[in-house]
Design a protein around this motif. Structure first.
Motif, PDB file in Angstrom:
ATOM      1  N   GLU A 240     -22.807  22.063 -38.392  1.00 41.63           N
ATOM      2  CA  GLU A 240     -22.248  22.542 -37.115  1.00 41.63           C
ATOM      3  C   GLU A 240     -21.151  21.608 -36.619  1.00 41.63           C
ATOM      4  OE1 GLU A 240     -25.463  23.518 -34.302  1.00 41.63           O
ATOM      5  OE2 GLU A 240     -26.459  24.524 -35.996  1.00 41.63           O
ATOM      6  N   TRP A 241     -21.358  20.318 -36.810  1.00 43.28           N
ATOM      7  CA  TRP A 241     -20.341  19.321 -36.427  1.00 43.28           C
ATOM      8  C   TRP A 241     -19.033  19.574 -37.187  1.00 43.28           C
ATOM      9  CZ3 TRP A 241     -18.707  15.116 -39.746  1.00 43.28           C
ATOM     10  CH2 TRP A 241     -17.932  14.142 -39.113  1.00 43.28           C
ATOM     11  N   LEU A 242     -19.153  19.870 -38.475  1.00 39.99           N
ATOM     12  CA  LEU A 242     -17.958  20.124 -39.286  1.00 39.99           C
ATOM     13  C   LEU A 242     -17.267  21.431 -38.870  1.00 39.99           C
ATOM     14  CD1 LEU A 242     -19.209  19.054 -42.834  1.00 39.99           C
ATOM     15  CD2 LEU A 242     -17.269  18.057 -41.596  1.00 39.99           C
ATOM     16  N   LEU A 243     -18.072  22.460 -38.592  1.00 34.77           N
ATOM     17  CA  LEU A 243     -17.483  23.743 -38.190  1.00 34.77           C
ATOM     18  C   LEU A 243     -16.734  23.603 -36.872  1.00 34.77           C
ATOM     19  CD1 LEU A 243     -20.328  26.233 -39.174  1.00 34.77           C
ATOM     20  CD2 LEU A 243     -17.995  26.229 -40.078  1.00 34.77           C
ATOM     21  N   GLU A 244     -17.345  22.867 -35.943  1.00 39.79           N
ATOM     22  CA  GLU A 244     -16.699  22.677 -34.637  1.00 39.79           C
ATOM     23  C   GLU A 244     -15.379  21.942 -34.760  1.00 39.79           C
ATOM     24  OE1 GLU A 244     -19.307  20.966 -31.594  1.00 39.79           O
ATOM     25  OE2 GLU A 244     -20.680  22.617 -32.089  1.00 39.79           O
ATOM     26  N   MET A 245     -15.318  21.053 -35.743  1.00 38.65           N
ATOM     27  CA  MET A 245     -14.105  20.266 -35.947  1.00 38.65           C
ATOM     28  C   MET A 245     -12.996  21.103 -36.589  1.00 38.65           C
ATOM     29  SD  MET A 245     -14.135  17.163 -38.628  1.00 38.65           S
ATOM     30  CE  MET A 245     -15.406  16.407 -37.643  1.00 38.65           C
ATOM     31  N   GLY A 246     -13.362  22.281 -37.117  1.00 39.92           N
ATOM     32  CA  GLY A 246     -12.354  23.135 -37.750  1.00 39.92           C
ATOM     33  C   GLY A 246     -12.584  23.322 -39.235  1.00 39.92           C
ATOM     34  N   GLY A 247     -13.729  22.857 -39.719  1.00 42.89           N
ATOM     35  CA  GLY A 247     -14.083  23.110 -41.118  1.00 42.89           C
ATOM     36  C   GLY A 247     -13.458  22.131 -42.091  1.00 42.89           C
ATOM     37  N   LEU A 248     -13.470  22.516 -43.362  1.00 45.24           N
ATOM     38  CA  LEU A 248     -13.106  21.565 -44.417  1.00 45.24           C
ATOM     39  C   LEU A 248     -11.626  21.212 -44.440  1.00 45.24           C
ATOM     40  CD1 LEU A 248     -15.411  22.617 -47.376  1.00 45.24           C
ATOM     41  CD2 LEU A 248     -15.849  21.094 -45.440  1.00 45.24           C
ATOM     42  N   SER A 249     -10.749  22.144 -44.017  1.00 41.75           N
ATOM     43  CA  SER A 249      -9.325  21.784 -44.020  1.00 41.75           C
ATOM     44  C   SER A 249      -9.084  20.662 -43.012  1.00 41.75           C
ATOM     45  CB  SER A 249      -8.451  23.001 -43.736  1.00 41.75           C
ATOM     46  OG  SER A 249      -8.771  23.536 -42.473  1.00 41.75           O
ATOM     47  N   SER A 250      -9.808  20.688 -41.889  1.00 39.52           N
ATOM     48  CA  SER A 250      -9.630  19.621 -40.889  1.00 39.52           C
ATOM     49  C   SER A 250     -10.185  18.287 -41.377  1.00 39.52           C
ATOM     50  CB  SER A 250     -10.334  19.972 -39.576  1.00 39.52           C
ATOM     51  OG  SER A 250      -9.858  21.186 -39.085  1.00 39.52           O
ATOM     52  N   ILE A 251     -11.395  18.294 -41.907  1.00 37.80           N
ATOM     53  CA  ILE A 251     -11.990  17.019 -42.337  1.00 37.80           C
ATOM     54  C   ILE A 251     -11.210  16.463 -43.535  1.00 37.80           C
ATOM     55  CG2 ILE A 251     -13.779  17.909 -43.915  1.00 37.80           C
ATOM     56  CD1 ILE A 251     -14.469  15.089 -41.482  1.00 37.80           C
ATOM     57  N   GLU A 252     -10.674  17.359 -44.366  1.00 40.64           N
ATOM     58  CA  GLU A 252      -9.890  16.876 -45.508  1.00 40.64           C
ATOM     59  C   GLU A 252      -8.653  16.114 -45.034  1.00 40.64           C
ATOM     60  OE1 GLU A 252      -8.808  19.825 -48.453  1.00 40.64           O
ATOM     61  OE2 GLU A 252      -7.848  18.318 -49.719  1.00 40.64           O
TER      62      GLU A 252
END
Ligand SMILES: *Cc1c(COP(=O)(O)O)cnc(C)c1O
Length: 348
Positions: A240-252
């Motif tokens: 959920e933390w990753l989804l809120e941040m905008g998903g994998l393109s954002s964390i990448e």
């Protein structure tokens, strides 16, 4: 580390999960509360990785190491073979384990010849005919290397993604099986996640231990036995933390930025060096050396005082390793870079 906001939610819900009067640790794994936690985790990891319906997702116990046995047992029959690319300690362990039960498995690449700095370009030509699958480790924690691009093969590609799952965008459809122990980028240890192309869950000739049998776990919706419930709950919070941040393109993007800050600092310096070729550099584990290894223990001691934990490299490799998994904030990396510069100024 785990993300601070996730730890905060876990703390708030620790004694009394959403007015259930129970901690998640105290619940029946067959009750409504936990079923909802499990369902939500599975939906969210599907969303994050955009997993096609033709893939099953299951939670298993025994960490990544249990999968070293599960993989050949679920995919090979007696006397069959598979091809292992050995780019580090973990792929070697997976290979050794497979070989104990299926002596015909082969190694198609041995990183030992390049001190594990190299990552091969695998093609169908590099793989012996009759191989049922090809096996890789996507990121190598100890040597600081990774597959920047993944091979496209005509047989199923199996990837141990324990140390970089959810760190970058991924095309799940080019894999047969993706698996990951949770403890590096997902949550507490002991749990693993397996993403399996459904046609690989076929009937088998020989019996295998029930706890290692993907089909049994899949059929029971990951509830054949009592799963590591609290770890699944924590994994769900991380998704959920990753989804809120905008998903994998954002964390990448964040991960690329973090890694390049450290690599740039190392490349600019005459005092430090890294042996990993540009094209293979991990964005999760930055492995580097001080030119003067006599300063290693001083470096580790001072870095710990500065709040930088775990920089000492793996014993066989020596030097240093900065693990900057998803949960490591940019500020943590900036602190490392300022320490690198400060230490150099004082000891160069
Ligand atoms: C850390 C790691 C493992 C070990 O996982 P366990 O859960 O301890 O079995 C396996 N593979 C890779 C790639 C790792 O980074």
């Amino acid at each position: 580390m785990l993300p601070a906001p996730v730890m905060q939610i876990a703390q708030e819900e620790f004694l009394n999960y959403r007015n259930s009067g129970m901690s998640v640790m105290e619940m029946s794994h067959r009750g409504g509360y936990f079923q909802e936690i499990l369902d939500r985790s599975l939906i969210n990891i599907r969303k994050l990785l955009n997993i096609p319906d033709s893939y099953e997702v299951i939670f298993c116990s025994g960490g990544a190491t249990a999968q070293f046995t599960s993989i050949p047992m679920n995919l090979l029959d007696e006397n069959e073979t598979a091809a292992y690319s050995l780019t580090g300690v973990w792929s070697n362990k997976a290979y050794q384990e497979a070989k104990r039960f299926y002596p015909n498995v082969v190694s198609i690449f041995d990183g030992k010849l390049s001190n594990f700095s190299e990552i091969p370009e695998l093609t169908d030509l590099s793989i012996p005919k009759n191989s049922k699958y090809a096996y890789i480790t996507s990121n190598n924690t100890i040597y600081g290397t990774r597959y920047s691009r993944f091979p496209k093969l005509s047989i199923p590609l199996i990837a141990d993604m324990t140390s970089d799952i959810l760190s970058r965008e991924l095309d799940v459809s080019s894999f047969g099986v993706i698996f990951a122990g949770a403890q590096k980028n997902i949550g507490p240890s002991g749990l693993s996640i397996c993403i399996i192309r459904k046609d690989l869950l076929h009937e088998r000739k020989s019996a295998i231990p029930v706890i290692l049998d993907w089909r049994v776990t899949a059929k029971a919706g990951s509830l054949y036995n009592t799963p590591p419930t609290y770890s699944i709950y924590m994994a769900g919070l991380v998704f959920e933390w990753l989804l809120e941040m905008g998903g994998l393109s954002s964390i990448e993007k964040i991960n690329e930025k973090k890694a390049s800050l450290v690599y740039n600092a190392l490349d600019e310096s005459e005092f430090y060096r890294t042996f990993v070729p540009q094209a293979n550099r991990s964005i999760m584990n930055v492995v580097f050396h001080l030119k003067d290894s006599n300063l290693d223990s001083k470096f580790v001691e001072e870095s710990e005082k500065y709040g930088l934990i775990g920089l000492k490299g793996y014993r066989d490799v020596g030097g240093m390793r900065a693990s900057i998994y998803n949960a490591m904030p940019l500020e943590g990396v900036e602190r490392l870079v300022s320490f690198l510069k400060d230490f150099e100024k004082r000891w160069a």
